[in-house]
Design an enzyme around this catalytic site. Structure first.
Site, PDB file in Angstrom:
ATOM      1  CG  HIS A   1      -2.093  -0.957   1.046  1.00  0.00           C
ATOM      2  ND1 HIS A   1      -3.276  -0.982   1.874  1.00  0.00           N
ATOM      3  CD2 HIS A   1      -2.240  -1.946   0.110  1.00  0.00           C
ATOM      4  CE1 HIS A   1      -3.978  -1.945   1.563  1.00  0.00           C
ATOM      5  NE2 HIS A   1      -3.450  -2.510   0.522  1.00  0.00           N
TER       6      HIS A   1
ATOM      7  CG  HIS B   1      -3.218 -11.078  -2.256  1.00  0.00           C
ATOM      8  ND1 HIS B   1      -4.089 -10.505  -3.281  1.00  0.00           N
ATOM      9  CD2 HIS B   1      -3.140 -10.262  -1.171  1.00  0.00           C
ATOM     10  CE1 HIS B   1      -3.761  -9.177  -3.362  1.00  0.00           C
ATOM     11  NE2 HIS B   1      -3.413  -9.181  -2.040  1.00  0.00           N
TER      12      HIS B   1
END
Length: 614
Positions: free
Chosen positions: A126, A373
């Site tokens: 991020h 993920h």
């Protein structure tokens, strides 16, 4: 050298609203194009909020709203922006079907690494990139299809096949996805070719997740007193401020729900991510308070900038010296110049290259860095402390609390979830994905939700990533002419499944096959993804003039650098989590012999005495 480089600035600027202007007037139209300050006199010892002027060769290197970097030419169906097709002309396989056919949902636990390993990776991701303008439009409201003539622009929903064994149980017909804004739509970009997606955050490891990506955004996050960032005091603790757009960014189901205002719109996505956001925010204020004690004459701006610089330096040290070696392998990093066996006489590395562009590559942000993920855990343990070890008496379901960070403010859950994040293993890095992320992602009030793996595949198509075979060649592997040529990197059974879905081996996608490769020695990814990760993190380091090891001209002196290198994620959490009294020295690794929890006071401490000004 920097003076010479400054003279070259105007010769190599990005094609925005100006082509060639005097360096003192390098500006974009306010309100239309990103503002870029003059770099004539350099930027002093502090990095700018928007990343501009980090490079004095090109002041826009690494700034927000620049196109991602291409390692290979884009693969589009029409050569411009439309998603690619297979070599036969048929559409690429449905992304949800590929997720179901190629990736399982077993939740095997890693034998070495804690959840914070995976969660810290999301924080870093991020910090470095954010696909531009993908929020706000519902392309598939409540999982229902919209008639084509009513479909909002840029929508590219992911169809759920009628025979899907899970999602139709929640009456989900499609998964929403808004295409990333590209150079074709940006008023500041002159574009003569293919669509290039934009990233809306700076490319540097600069904690923009905490401080934001513009002067205006940062100003709204600061207290403007004593160098501090804004916090709100509730339940006896400091928390980020309430977000004024809570109903758009978070689920606000009841009075206990909150939505935090931080430097990043995604900070509320999961409880563990919010914990790391909060820890770095509170660390800034702790540093500012200590600096004010040491230097009572410093004003608000000096305290803010010095606390920010120290906070970023500690974070960068943790990223490169503690976290990245866990995933990429220390020897692999040494071989590619991401770590150094030694430093110069005063302790600095000084490998900054003013011509290096740190811009995040599309393949990194859209495929390789999303491999992690697979490590998401579906049940988050609430761990109680004991004199011997931590133990979990209960847990919360991940999908119950996505976009609902208010769980942290209930009782002492922030303490318990922090301890769980550093005591519980993340899921094994393999071709499996927890059902919480595969069938229940952001489900809101629906019993079922999205599929993160399918969305990752679909997003890679939106971005026109080159074929897997092309990336194999780029990374030094043999280009596959037959399916059998993949056996060296991908297990045979996975190759056989790929052959059932793709018309030829040349049609296989990076986001799919890269996630199926066997791990390279010492790493938790296969050779193709490792190649992309190493390439990016090398440029992230050598393209950052303010990187913490670069030297005292824009950073730390030798005494300060020695303190910065003592930073650990364990001490960061201890300093900023009420009730947390003990932690293992390496919180990225499960507690075991040689890494058992100790009192927080026994962990290495970054002392700020070297920042005292006589």
């Amino acid at each position: 050298m920097y003076a010479i480089v400054r003279k070259m600035v105007c010769r190599r600027v990005w094609s925005v609203c100006f082509i060639l202007l005097p360096c003192s007037t390098i500006r974009a139209v306010l309100g239309v194009c990103p503002l870029v300050a003059s770099c004539d006199e350099g930027t002093g010892p502090y990095r700018t909020m928007d990343g501009s002027c980090n490079s004095l060769y090109n002041p826009l290197y690494g700034t927000a709203y620049r196109p991602y970097r291409r390692l290979l030419p884009a693969w589009y169906g029409d050569g411009v922006s439309e998603p690619a097709r297979m070599s036969t002309g048929r559409p690429l396989p449905n992304a949800r079907q590929l997720s179901m056919a190629l990736f399982g949902e077993a939740e095997g636990r890693d034998g070495r690494s804690t959840i914070i390993n995976m969660q810290f990776g999301q924080l870093v991701a991020h910090d470095m990139s954010f696909t531009a303008d993908v929020f706000g439009v519902k392309c598939c409201p409540h999982g229902k299809r919209i008639p084509p003539d009513l479909m909002p622009p840029r929508c590219m929903p992911l169809e759920v096949p009628p025979d899907d064994p899970v999602l139709p149980l929640g009456n989900i017909q499609c998964l929403s996805m808004l295409r990333t804004k590209t150079t074709l739509e940006h008023p500041c970009v002159t574009n003569y070719g293919t669509a290039e997606q934009l990233s809306s955050v700076t490319a540097f490891l600069d904690l923009s997740i905490v401080y934001g990506n513009s002067v205006e955004q940062t100003a709204g996050l600061r207290e403007h007193r004593a160098g501090r960032m804004l916090v709100e005091h509730r339940h006896g603790q400091d928390w980020p401020p309430h977000n004024p757009n809570a109903s758009h960014l978070c689920q606000m189901r009841d009075d206990s729900d909150v939505c935090y205002l931080t430097g990043d719109l995604r900070s509320n996505q999961s409880p563990h991510l919010a914990i790391l956001q909060i820890a770095h925010l509170l660390e800034h204020n702790r540093l500012a308070g200590e600096l004010a004690r040491l230097n009572p004459c410093w004003d608000d701006e000096r305290l803010f900038q010095e606390a920010r610089r120290i906070n970023i330096g500690k974070y960068q040290s943790i990223v490169y010296n503690d976290w990245l070696p866990m995933y990429m392998g220390r020897e692999n990093m040494l071989e590619h110049g991401l770590l150094h066996r030694g430093t110069d006489g005063d302790g600095f590395v000084r490998d900054y290259n003013p011509l290096e562009d740190p811009t995040v590559s599309n393949a990194f942000g859209t495929a390789a860095f999303r491999y992690f993920h697979n490590m998401i855990v579906g049940q988050l343990g609430l761990y109680q402390d004991s004199t011997v070890s931590s133990s979990s008496a209960s847990s919360i379901r991940l999908s119950d609390w996505l976009r609902r960070p208010g769980v942290l403010e209930q009782r002492n859950n922030r303490e318990l979830l922090t301890r769980g994040m550093t005591s519980q293993p993340h899921d094994a890095a393999n071709d499996q994905l927890t059902p919480e992320a595969k069938h229940f992602l952001f489900r809101n009030a629906n019993p079922y939700g999205g599929d993160l793996k399918a969305i990752d595949i679909h997003r890679a198509r939106d971005h026109g990533l080159a074929r897997y075979n092309d990336f194999r060649a780029l990374c030094g592997l043999q280009r596959a002419a037959r399916w059998e040529d993949l056996y060296g990197e991908i297990p045979r059974d996975s190759v056989e499944r790929l052959a059932r879905w793709y018309d030829t081996v040349d049609d296989v996608e990076l986001a799919v096959a890269g996630a199926l490769e066997r791990h390279r020695a010492g790493a938790t990814v296969g050779p193709t993804f490792l190649c992309i990760l190493l390439e990016q993190f090398r440029r992230t380091r050598t393209g950052d003039r303010f990187f913490f090891e670069n030297g005292a001209e824009v950073g730390f002196d030798g005494r300060q650098l020695r303190e910065i290198r003592k930073a650990t994620i364990a001490r960061l959490l201890c300093e900023n989590t009420d009730g947390l009294a003990r932690m293992q020295p390496n919180a990225f690794v499960l507690p075991e012999d040689g890494n058992m929890p100790v009192a927080c006071s026994e962990l290495p401490e970054v002392l700020l005495e070297p920042w005292r000004v006589p």
